[in-house]
Scaffold this motif. Sequence first.
Motif, PDB file in Angstrom:
ATOM      1  N   ASP A 192       0.842  -1.195   0.000  1.00 25.41           N
ATOM      2  CA  ASP A 192       0.000   0.000   0.000  1.00 25.41           C
ATOM      3  C   ASP A 192       0.881   1.250   0.000  1.00 25.41           C
ATOM      4  OD1 ASP A 192      -2.408  -1.487   0.138  1.00 25.41           O
ATOM      5  OD2 ASP A 192      -2.151  -1.709   2.306  1.00 25.41           O
ATOM      6  N   THR A 193       2.016   1.158   0.723  1.00 23.18           N
ATOM      7  CA  THR A 193       2.969   2.264   0.767  1.00 23.18           C
ATOM      8  C   THR A 193       4.378   1.697   0.722  1.00 23.18           C
ATOM      9  OG1 THR A 193       3.127   2.295   3.194  1.00 23.18           O
ATOM     10  CG2 THR A 193       1.411   3.660   2.181  1.00 23.18           C
ATOM     11  N   LEU A 194       5.293   2.508   0.203  1.00 25.51           N
ATOM     12  CA  LEU A 194       6.706   2.144   0.207  1.00 25.51           C
ATOM     13  C   LEU A 194       7.508   3.412   0.460  1.00 25.51           C
ATOM     14  CD1 LEU A 194       8.628  -0.201  -2.198  1.00 25.51           C
ATOM     15  CD2 LEU A 194       9.590   2.008  -1.538  1.00 25.51           C
ATOM     16  N   GLU A 195       8.295   3.402   1.515  1.00 31.05           N
ATOM     17  CA  GLU A 195       9.108   4.560   1.887  1.00 31.05           C
ATOM     18  C   GLU A 195      10.583   4.204   1.743  1.00 31.05           C
ATOM     19  OE1 GLU A 195      10.321   7.164   5.880  1.00 31.05           O
ATOM     20  OE2 GLU A 195       8.806   5.573   5.991  1.00 31.05           O
ATOM     21  N   VAL A 196      11.316   5.042   1.035  1.00 29.39           N
ATOM     22  CA  VAL A 196      12.774   4.876   0.964  1.00 29.39           C
ATOM     23  C   VAL A 196      13.372   5.597   2.165  1.00 29.39           C
ATOM     24  CG1 VAL A 196      14.856   5.269  -0.387  1.00 29.39           C
ATOM     25  CG2 VAL A 196      12.696   4.726  -1.548  1.00 29.39           C
ATOM     26  N   VAL A 197      13.862   4.817   3.119  1.00 25.41           N
ATOM     27  CA  VAL A 197      14.391   5.383   4.362  1.00 25.41           C
ATOM     28  C   VAL A 197      15.809   5.902   4.168  1.00 25.41           C
ATOM     29  CG1 VAL A 197      14.946   4.878   6.779  1.00 25.41           C
ATOM     30  CG2 VAL A 197      12.922   3.836   5.719  1.00 25.41           C
ATOM     31  N   ALA A 198      16.614   5.144   3.416  1.00 21.25           N
ATOM     32  CA  ALA A 198      18.004   5.553   3.165  1.00 21.25           C
ATOM     33  C   ALA A 198      18.436   4.979   1.825  1.00 21.25           C
ATOM     34  CB  ALA A 198      18.929   5.074   4.278  1.00 21.25           C
ATOM     35  N   GLU A 199      18.692   5.847   0.867  1.00 19.71           N
ATOM     36  CA  GLU A 199      19.077   5.419  -0.482  1.00 19.71           C
ATOM     37  C   GLU A 199      20.545   4.997  -0.500  1.00 19.71           C
ATOM     38  OE1 GLU A 199      18.415   4.704  -4.543  1.00 19.71           O
ATOM     39  OE2 GLU A 199      16.937   5.595  -3.189  1.00 19.71           O
ATOM     40  N   ALA A 200      20.832   3.865  -1.145  1.00 15.90           N
ATOM     41  CA  ALA A 200      22.207   3.387  -1.284  1.00 15.90           C
ATOM     42  C   ALA A 200      22.792   3.857  -2.617  1.00 15.90           C
ATOM     43  CB  ALA A 200      22.239   1.863  -1.217  1.00 15.90           C
ATOM     44  N   ASP A 201      24.107   4.070  -2.636  1.00 24.40           N
ATOM     45  CA  ASP A 201      24.775   4.377  -3.895  1.00 24.40           C
ATOM     46  C   ASP A 201      24.586   3.215  -4.868  1.00 24.40           C
ATOM     47  OD1 ASP A 201      25.649   6.741  -2.877  1.00 24.40           O
ATOM     48  OD2 ASP A 201      27.695   6.055  -2.454  1.00 24.40           O
ATOM     49  N   PRO A 202      24.466   3.500  -6.145  1.00 27.02           N
ATOM     50  CA  PRO A 202      24.275   2.417  -7.129  1.00 27.02           C
ATOM     51  C   PRO A 202      25.509   1.529  -7.276  1.00 27.02           C
ATOM     52  CG  PRO A 202      24.495   4.541  -8.231  1.00 27.02           C
ATOM     53  CD  PRO A 202      24.363   4.826  -6.773  1.00 27.02           C
ATOM     54  N   GLU A 203      26.710   2.080  -7.038  1.00 23.83           N
ATOM     55  CA  GLU A 203      27.936   1.293  -7.150  1.00 23.83           C
ATOM     56  C   GLU A 203      28.343   0.807  -5.761  1.00 23.83           C
ATOM     57  OE1 GLU A 203      29.351   0.385  -9.939  1.00 23.83           O
ATOM     58  OE2 GLU A 203      27.854   1.505 -11.108  1.00 23.83           O
ATOM     59  N   LEU A 204      28.321  -0.507  -5.553  1.00 24.16           N
ATOM     60  CA  LEU A 204      28.660  -1.093  -4.261  1.00 24.16           C
ATOM     61  C   LEU A 204      30.060  -1.711  -4.320  1.00 24.16           C
ATOM     62  CD1 LEU A 204      25.285  -2.960  -3.596  1.00 24.16           C
ATOM     63  CD2 LEU A 204      25.997  -0.764  -2.626  1.00 24.16           C
ATOM     64  N   PRO A 205      30.830  -1.616  -3.227  1.00 23.21           N
ATOM     65  CA  PRO A 205      32.180  -2.188  -3.232  1.00 23.21           C
ATOM     66  C   PRO A 205      32.194  -3.715  -3.249  1.00 23.21           C
ATOM     67  CG  PRO A 205      31.644  -1.262  -1.093  1.00 23.21           C
ATOM     68  CD  PRO A 205      30.543  -0.851  -2.003  1.00 23.21           C
ATOM     69  N   LEU A 206      31.093  -4.337  -2.844  1.00 24.11           N
ATOM     70  CA  LEU A 206      30.947  -5.787  -2.965  1.00 24.11           C
ATOM     71  C   LEU A 206      29.472  -6.108  -3.112  1.00 24.11           C
ATOM     72  CD1 LEU A 206      29.806  -6.938  -0.024  1.00 24.11           C
ATOM     73  CD2 LEU A 206      32.180  -6.681   0.640  1.00 24.11           C
ATOM     74  N   ASP A 207      29.182  -7.332  -3.484  1.00 24.35           N
ATOM     75  CA  ASP A 207      27.812  -7.752  -3.770  1.00 24.35           C
ATOM     76  C   ASP A 207      27.236  -8.507  -2.576  1.00 24.35           C
ATOM     77  OD1 ASP A 207      25.424  -8.591  -4.794  1.00 24.35           O
ATOM     78  OD2 ASP A 207      26.286 -10.081  -6.162  1.00 24.35           O
ATOM     79  N   PRO A 208      26.362  -7.871  -1.776  1.00 26.16           N
ATOM     80  CA  PRO A 208      25.788  -8.557  -0.615  1.00 26.16           C
ATOM     81  C   PRO A 208      24.879  -9.728  -0.974  1.00 26.16           C
ATOM     82  CG  PRO A 208      25.604  -6.178  -0.369  1.00 26.16           C
ATOM     83  CD  PRO A 208      25.995  -6.449  -1.793  1.00 26.16           C
ATOM     84  N   SER A 209      24.474  -9.829  -2.229  1.00 27.29           N
ATOM     85  CA  SER A 209      23.639 -10.969  -2.615  1.00 27.29           C
ATOM     86  C   SER A 209      24.457 -12.248  -2.706  1.00 27.29           C
ATOM     87  CB  SER A 209      22.968 -10.706  -3.967  1.00 27.29           C
ATOM     88  OG  SER A 209      23.898 -10.808  -5.033  1.00 27.29           O
ATOM     89  N   GLY A 210      25.781 -12.106  -2.779  1.00 28.64           N
ATOM     90  CA  GLY A 210      26.645 -13.268  -2.867  1.00 28.64           C
ATOM     91  C   GLY A 210      26.812 -13.831  -4.253  1.00 28.64           C
ATOM     92  N   LYS A 211      26.183 -13.226  -5.251  1.00 28.90           N
ATOM     93  CA  LYS A 211      26.301 -13.739  -6.622  1.00 28.90           C
ATOM     94  C   LYS A 211      27.697 -13.512  -7.196  1.00 28.90           C
ATOM     95  CE  LYS A 211      21.386 -13.153  -7.698  1.00 28.90           C
ATOM     96  NZ  LYS A 211      20.382 -12.466  -8.565  1.00 28.90           N
ATOM     97  N   VAL A 212      28.349 -12.457  -6.729  1.00 20.65           N
ATOM     98  CA  VAL A 212      29.718 -12.158  -7.165  1.00 20.65           C
ATOM     99  C   VAL A 212      30.628 -12.242  -5.943  1.00 20.65           C
ATOM    100  CG1 VAL A 212      31.251 -10.475  -8.224  1.00 20.65           C
ATOM    101  CG2 VAL A 212      28.860 -10.634  -8.981  1.00 20.65           C
ATOM    102  N   ASP A 213      31.623 -13.113  -5.991  1.00 18.22           N
ATOM    103  CA  ASP A 213      32.529 -13.291  -4.865  1.00 18.22           C
ATOM    104  C   ASP A 213      33.448 -12.083  -4.711  1.00 18.22           C
ATOM    105  OD1 ASP A 213      31.520 -15.786  -4.267  1.00 18.22           O
ATOM    106  OD2 ASP A 213      32.972 -16.850  -5.518  1.00 18.22           O
ATOM    107  N   ALA A 214      33.931 -11.906  -3.491  1.00 15.79           N
ATOM    108  CA  ALA A 214      34.891 -10.835  -3.200  1.00 15.79           C
ATOM    109  C   ALA A 214      36.055 -11.416  -2.411  1.00 15.79           C
ATOM    110  CB  ALA A 214      34.222  -9.709  -2.405  1.00 15.79           C
ATOM    111  N   GLU A 215      37.247 -10.851  -2.603  1.00 15.97           N
ATOM    112  CA  GLU A 215      38.405 -11.255  -1.827  1.00 15.97           C
ATOM    113  C   GLU A 215      38.194 -10.921  -0.352  1.00 15.97           C
ATOM    114  OE1 GLU A 215      41.064 -12.853  -2.900  1.00 15.97           O
ATOM    115  OE2 GLU A 215      40.428 -12.876  -5.004  1.00 15.97           O
ATOM    116  N   LEU A 216      38.868 -11.683   0.528  1.00 13.81           N
ATOM    117  CA  LEU A 216      38.712 -11.457   1.963  1.00 13.81           C
ATOM    118  C   LEU A 216      39.077 -10.032   2.346  1.00 13.81           C
ATOM    119  CD1 LEU A 216      38.050 -12.538   4.771  1.00 13.81           C
ATOM    120  CD2 LEU A 216      40.419 -13.350   4.943  1.00 13.81           C
TER     121      LEU A 216
END
Length: 447
Positions: A103-127
């Motif tokens: 019914d409603t959707l509020e953007v509380v805090a917008e994230a930058d489009p370019e992320l230093p790593l992928d939190p979805s885990g689809k793309v691995d990152a070095e330790l």
Amino acid sequence: MAAFKAAPPIPGSMQDRTFTALAEAGDDVTVAGWVHEVRDLGGIAFLILRDKAGKIQVKFEKDELDDELVETGLSVHRESVIRVSGSVEEEPRAPTGVEVTPDTLEVVAEADPELPLDPSGKVDAELSTRLDNRTLDLRKDEPKAIFEIRAAVLQAVREAFRDHGSTEINTPKIVATGTEGGTELFPITYFGQEAFMNQSPQLFKQLMVGSGLERVFEIGPIFRAEEHNTPRHLNEATSIDFESAFIDADGAMDVLEAVVTAAYEGVWENAQPELEALDRADDFTVPDGEFERIPYEEIIEMVNATGALDEQLVWGDDLPTEAEKALGEELGEHYFITNWPSEVKPFYIKDTDDDPAVSTGFDLMHPRLELVSGGQREHRYEKLIAGFEQQGLDPEAFEYYTKMFRYGMPPHAGWGLGAERLIMTMLDLDNIREAVIFPRDRQRLSP
């Protein structure tokens, strides 16, 4: 799999939310969390919202919803924080079997489009990248699971200590002298005088067994200025320490067996979803609590018999990594090394009554590496002072400690267990830094 348990609400305007795992068909809910994924399929689109409890699907049927609501939902960047209110409906094809029509959707805090790593885990990152961006890294299920398990370990350990009648204490981390002298110490300036970050609570916990507390434990940081730069060394670690009056080395090992077993049991009983996230649920085993106790002299013979080393070990040698590995492969489970040579153990470790060349010191070993160092302590004042002098230390520098042994110090024993090493071996992690949220080593002082 254990069900998610929501914490009791904290009064405040931001608490009117339902965790994703608790949303049921027919409910009207407000869910809040991070944008995990957005999929636009033309006339219908889906947004996956993620919170501490899991994920839930938000459905946008474009012809039936307000255009501005749809635009907001489909244009928001991944990892932005949003709040969605709407009705929950059953949907077997959704990841959790239900979905929210907003019914409603509020953007509380917008994230930058370019992320230093992928939190979805689809793309691995070095330790190193993961550690540089730990907040993002812990949005992934696997790293988050490690620290939920770490919390379960510490809870179980505390409960086990209390079952053994121990009192939790907190000792100073800024000291005038090191536990074992001036080596491996981080110096600091303390109001114009030199001080150090403490490398162990050893001396303070011994003083407490001479007090009315008698049996104590501590879980706290220790600091060692070692030059090691390996997958199993840290310069700031968490030590799980125990000390008790009126017990000997065998009694201390009995408590240690119980505490380590309790840690494994606590994880097995309370962290099944996390074990599954790490793909460890099928092969995670709880020790039986009876670890073999092998004298150092026999250990030397066992190592030499394996042929793992180019040169044979002799009495007084420490065990190199290759020896520990060979023993681990042969024994295959936790084991104690007891009765170490007195010359290789610290001044506060008591010698055996039968032979002053043999100490009551012991180590607890996992097949991969050492976890614990402990032993019975020297409680007799004259013998303690002699131990200082034999190791080239000035007893007067430790007068705050030694003088208490003149006022009736009982026989006592204890040990120190590396929390990160326990978790590293328990979960078969490749690098000890994976068991620390913000590790400190020779290269890493930030974040």
